[in-house]
Scaffold this motif. Structure first.
Motif, PDB file in Angstrom:
ATOM      1  N   PHE A  12       1.859 -11.037  11.601  1.00 26.47           N
ATOM      2  CA  PHE A  12       2.579 -10.700  10.744  1.00 26.47           C
ATOM      3  C   PHE A  12       2.958 -12.365   9.683  1.00 26.47           C
ATOM      4  O   PHE A  12       2.431 -12.338   8.714  1.00 26.47           O
ATOM      5  N   LYS A  13       3.087 -13.291  10.561  1.00 22.41           N
ATOM      6  CA  LYS A  13       3.543 -14.993  10.033  1.00 22.41           C
ATOM      7  C   LYS A  13       2.947 -15.271   9.693  1.00 22.41           C
ATOM      8  O   LYS A  13       2.513 -16.160   8.244  1.00 22.41           O
ATOM      9  N   SER A  28      12.225 -11.207  -5.052  1.00 21.93           N
ATOM     10  CA  SER A  28      12.712 -10.478  -6.763  1.00 21.93           C
ATOM     11  C   SER A  28      13.137  -9.069  -5.994  1.00 21.93           C
ATOM     12  O   SER A  28      13.743  -8.709  -7.054  1.00 21.93           O
ATOM     13  N   GLY A  29      12.795  -8.701  -4.759  1.00 25.06           N
ATOM     14  CA  GLY A  29      13.715  -7.718  -4.465  1.00 25.06           C
ATOM     15  C   GLY A  29      12.905  -6.950  -4.333  1.00 25.06           C
ATOM     16  O   GLY A  29      13.424  -5.088  -4.466  1.00 25.06           O
ATOM     17  N   GLU A  30      11.072  -6.833  -4.636  1.00 27.28           N
ATOM     18  CA  GLU A  30      10.152  -5.710  -4.648  1.00 27.28           C
ATOM     19  C   GLU A  30      10.205  -4.787  -3.539  1.00 27.28           C
ATOM     20  O   GLU A  30      10.105  -3.689  -3.482  1.00 27.28           O
ATOM     21  N   GLY A  31      10.858  -5.259  -2.026  1.00 26.80           N
ATOM     22  CA  GLY A  31      10.958  -5.141  -0.602  1.00 26.80           C
ATOM     23  C   GLY A  31      11.535  -5.460   0.474  1.00 26.80           C
ATOM     24  O   GLY A  31      12.074  -6.780  -0.409  1.00 26.80           O
ATOM     25  N   THR A  32      11.759  -5.315   1.146  1.00 23.53           N
ATOM     26  CA  THR A  32      12.366  -6.240   2.655  1.00 23.53           C
ATOM     27  C   THR A  32      10.536  -6.720   3.534  1.00 23.53           C
ATOM     28  O   THR A  32       9.886  -6.515   3.174  1.00 23.53           O
ATOM     29  N   TRP A  33      11.226  -7.510   3.719  1.00 32.09           N
ATOM     30  CA  TRP A  33      10.345  -7.943   5.237  1.00 32.09           C
ATOM     31  C   TRP A  33      10.211  -7.199   6.002  1.00 32.09           C
ATOM     32  O   TRP A  33       9.031  -6.295   6.350  1.00 32.09           O
ATOM     33  N   GLN A  34      10.540  -6.143   5.984  1.00 32.34           N
ATOM     34  CA  GLN A  34      10.708  -5.339   6.917  1.00 32.34           C
ATOM     35  C   GLN A  34       9.468  -4.194   6.398  1.00 32.34           C
ATOM     36  O   GLN A  34       8.833  -3.647   7.459  1.00 32.34           O
ATOM     37  N   GLU A  35       9.905  -3.846   5.557  1.00 35.42           N
ATOM     38  CA  GLU A  35       9.145  -2.836   4.689  1.00 35.42           C
ATOM     39  C   GLU A  35       7.508  -3.092   4.589  1.00 35.42           C
ATOM     40  O   GLU A  35       6.661  -2.604   4.910  1.00 35.42           O
ATOM     41  N   TYR A  41       1.520  -3.217   9.503  1.00 32.05           N
ATOM     42  CA  TYR A  41       0.677  -3.042  11.114  1.00 32.05           C
ATOM     43  C   TYR A  41       0.460  -1.560  10.134  1.00 32.05           C
ATOM     44  O   TYR A  41      -0.693  -1.170  11.210  1.00 32.05           O
ATOM     45  N   LEU A  42       1.119  -1.035   9.346  1.00 27.78           N
ATOM     46  CA  LEU A  42       0.036   0.796   9.789  1.00 27.78           C
ATOM     47  C   LEU A  42      -1.717  -0.181   8.258  1.00 27.78           C
ATOM     48  O   LEU A  42      -2.269   1.065   8.923  1.00 27.78           O
ATOM     49  N   LEU A  43      -1.422  -0.423   7.181  1.00 26.38           N
ATOM     50  CA  LEU A  43      -2.070  -0.453   6.252  1.00 26.38           C
ATOM     51  C   LEU A  43      -3.195  -1.420   7.150  1.00 26.38           C
ATOM     52  O   LEU A  43      -4.191  -0.812   7.041  1.00 26.38           O
ATOM     53  N   GLY A  44      -2.919  -2.443   8.178  1.00 30.78           N
ATOM     54  CA  GLY A  44      -3.858  -3.447   8.444  1.00 30.78           C
ATOM     55  C   GLY A  44      -4.076  -5.108   7.144  1.00 30.78           C
ATOM     56  O   GLY A  44      -3.627  -4.550   6.042  1.00 30.78           O
TER      57      GLY A  44
END
Length: 134
Positions: A12-13, A28-35, A41-44
């Motif tokens: 991922f890195k 910018s707050g669109e999402g977190t690193w975890q998300e 991981y799920l989509l590839g």
């Protein structure tokens, strides 16, 4: 000693390095690193969603130039502004500013002197009779 990361985290890195817009999205707050990691991981890594986060070649070259120039960029801007300045106009504006500051200081001085007079008069009002020893 540094702990070794899970191989998928290492992947991922590397993926983030190829898609630097992800960093901007997280900041910018669109999402977190975890998300983003879970979606990756799920989509590839080949999912069309990630194409939005990949930089164009022109943007990559701009970023590289911007990073390499770093602090020199604002120095170049200041130098450009100084070259465009007319010394006579600068002297005129400094003179005008100096006169304005002098006027403000004069007004403040008047208020301060009035304030001192008022306080001395109010102290005299507190002691209307002068008590002296004979």
């Amino acid at each position: 000693m540094a702990e070794k990361l899970h191989p998928s985290v290492e992947e991922f890195k590397l993926f983030v390095k190829e898609h630097p817009e992800l960093v901007k999205a997280v900041r910018s707050g669109e999402g977190t690193w975890q998300e983003f990691y879970e979606e990756w991981y799920l989509l590839g890594p080949d999912d069309p969603k990630w194409s939005n986060y990949k930089l164009n070649q022109s943007t990559e070259s701009n970023d590289t130039t911007e990073e390499s120039s770093g602090n020199s960029n604002w120095i170049n801007q200041i130098t450009g502004v100084l070259k465009k300045m007319d010394p006579n106009q600068l002297q005129y504006h400094i003179g005008q500013l100096s006169e304005a500051i002098g006027a403000i200081q004069g007004v403040m001085g008047q208020f301060q002197s009035e304030n001192k007079q008022n306080t001395s008069q109010s102290q005299g009002a507190r002691h209307p009779f002068a008590f002296r020893k004979d």
